[in-house]
Structures are given as C-alpha cells and as structure tokens.
Design a protein around this motif. Sequence first.
Motif, PDB file in Angstrom:
ATOM      1  N   LEU A   1       6.320  -0.759 -11.063  1.00 20.73           N
ATOM      2  CA  LEU A   1       5.543  -1.008  -9.732  1.00 20.73           C
ATOM      3  C   LEU A   1       4.605   0.066  -9.688  1.00 20.73           C
ATOM      4  N   ARG A   2       3.476   0.193  -9.107  1.00 14.27           N
ATOM      5  CA  ARG A   2       2.684   1.142  -8.826  1.00 14.27           C
ATOM      6  C   ARG A   2       2.364   1.085  -7.042  1.00 14.27           C
ATOM      7  N   ILE A   3       3.103   1.930  -6.381  1.00 21.00           N
ATOM      8  CA  ILE A   3       3.762   2.294  -5.199  1.00 21.00           C
ATOM      9  C   ILE A   3       2.533   2.909  -4.482  1.00 21.00           C
ATOM     10  N   ALA A   4       1.586   3.012  -3.102  1.00 22.19           N
ATOM     11  CA  ALA A   4       1.283   3.464  -2.862  1.00 22.19           C
ATOM     12  C   ALA A   4       1.559   4.368  -1.240  1.00 22.19           C
ATOM     13  N   LEU A   5       1.591   5.744  -1.112  1.00 18.49           N
ATOM     14  CA  LEU A   5       1.720   6.530  -0.158  1.00 18.49           C
ATOM     15  C   LEU A   5       1.083   6.419   1.098  1.00 18.49           C
ATOM     16  N   LYS A   6       1.708   6.685   1.608  1.00 15.90           N
ATOM     17  CA  LYS A   6       0.854   6.345   2.834  1.00 15.90           C
ATOM     18  C   LYS A   6       1.094   8.427   3.605  1.00 15.90           C
ATOM     19  N   TYR A   7       0.663   8.820   4.621  1.00 12.82           N
ATOM     20  CA  TYR A   7       0.318   9.876   4.875  1.00 12.82           C
ATOM     21  C   TYR A   7      -0.438   9.565   6.727  1.00 12.82           C
ATOM     22  N   GLY A   8      -0.225  10.426   7.448  1.00  9.68           N
ATOM     23  CA  GLY A   8       0.069  10.859   8.645  1.00  9.68           C
ATOM     24  C   GLY A   8      -1.700  10.367   9.058  1.00  9.68           C
TER      25      GLY A   8
ATOM     26  N   LEU B   1      10.682   0.338   2.428  1.00 10.92           N
ATOM     27  CA  LEU B   1      10.266   1.229   1.996  1.00 10.92           C
ATOM     28  C   LEU B   1       8.980   0.818   3.006  1.00 10.92           C
ATOM     29  N   GLN B   2       7.771  -0.752   2.264  1.00  7.79           N
ATOM     30  CA  GLN B   2       6.547  -1.095   3.442  1.00  7.79           C
ATOM     31  C   GLN B   2       6.829  -1.524   4.400  1.00  7.79           C
ATOM     32  N   GLU B   3       8.507  -2.315   4.680  1.00  5.78           N
ATOM     33  CA  GLU B   3       8.381  -3.207   6.581  1.00  5.78           C
ATOM     34  C   GLU B   3       8.496  -1.985   7.140  1.00  5.78           C
ATOM     35  N   GLU B   4       9.254  -0.196   6.802  1.00  5.17           N
ATOM     36  CA  GLU B   4       9.440   0.276   7.829  1.00  5.17           C
ATOM     37  C   GLU B   4       8.403   1.582   8.146  1.00  5.17           C
ATOM     38  N   GLY B   5       7.641   1.162   7.446  1.00  6.13           N
ATOM     39  CA  GLY B   5       5.594   2.083   7.837  1.00  6.13           C
ATOM     40  C   GLY B   5       5.963   3.425   6.372  1.00  6.13           C
ATOM     41  N   TYR B   6       6.149   3.248   5.851  1.00  7.43           N
ATOM     42  CA  TYR B   6       7.152   4.836   5.059  1.00  7.43           C
ATOM     43  C   TYR B   6       5.686   4.472   3.772  1.00  7.43           C
TER      44      TYR B   6
END
Length: 132
Positions: free
Chosen positions: A60-67, A40-45
């Motif tokens: 795991l702490r996942i930082a979410l990404k938005y547009g 998910l990180q490699e693909e930019g999600y």
Amino acid sequence: MSLQDLTADMLTRIRNAVRNRSKSVIVLNNKLNRGVAGVLQEEGYIDNFEFVQDGRQGVLRIALKYGTRGENLINRIDRVSHTGCRVYKAADELPRPVSGMGICIVSTSHGVVSDRKARELHVGGELVCTVS
C-alpha cells in the motif's frame, strides 16, 4: 525478514514518515492494514492510499497529509491490541483519545471502523490503535 505484526509495522512506518516529513510511505498489504488506511483517509489524517502490485502480496502506498502551515496531523499513533495481548471493548466502553479530538480504530463485525462509527452502530470489537 519475518514480520509477526504487520499492523504494528505499518503504524511504525507511518510514525517515522511523519517525523521525517515524507510525502508518502509504503507499507505491506493485508486486509487489516487496508481497513486502517481506509479509516485514516475517512477521518482526514491521510490524503489517500493505493494498492500497488509487487509480484507477492502487494503493498500500500499511503500519501500523508499535513496542515495548511505544514503542521503534523498525526501527532501520536499507537498500537493498543498486540499479538500477545488482545484488547476488546464494548461500544459504550470505547475510549475517547484526547477528549474526543483523536480517534480509536476498532476491528468490528462490520469491518474496521473509527470509534465514532462503532458507537453509532452500537458494536464493540478489538481496539487496533489510537490516533491523535
């Protein structure tokens, strides 16, 4: 609480966090979840993820990404292969979600990779999930 499918739990937590517009989400740690988060990180999600020790197996702490205008980058995230019904595909049979705009995450003998990378390596494997 007994969890049978940690990856399905991870995908549900991400789905719920995106709907709530959260900045990050905490999921249980295992090798497959680390691999899915890496793809998910490699693909930019997602922005990034980090391992946090909690005295047991860790999380795991996942930082979410938005547009740029705040739109969701993850519209759908669905588990394909379940505990009771595994789904395996060859490299040339891997689906292309949303006509190639989404990705499939595949667990192969070369590790957990995206469908594009699996086609490039000419390896198939277990379809873990689709993201669009």
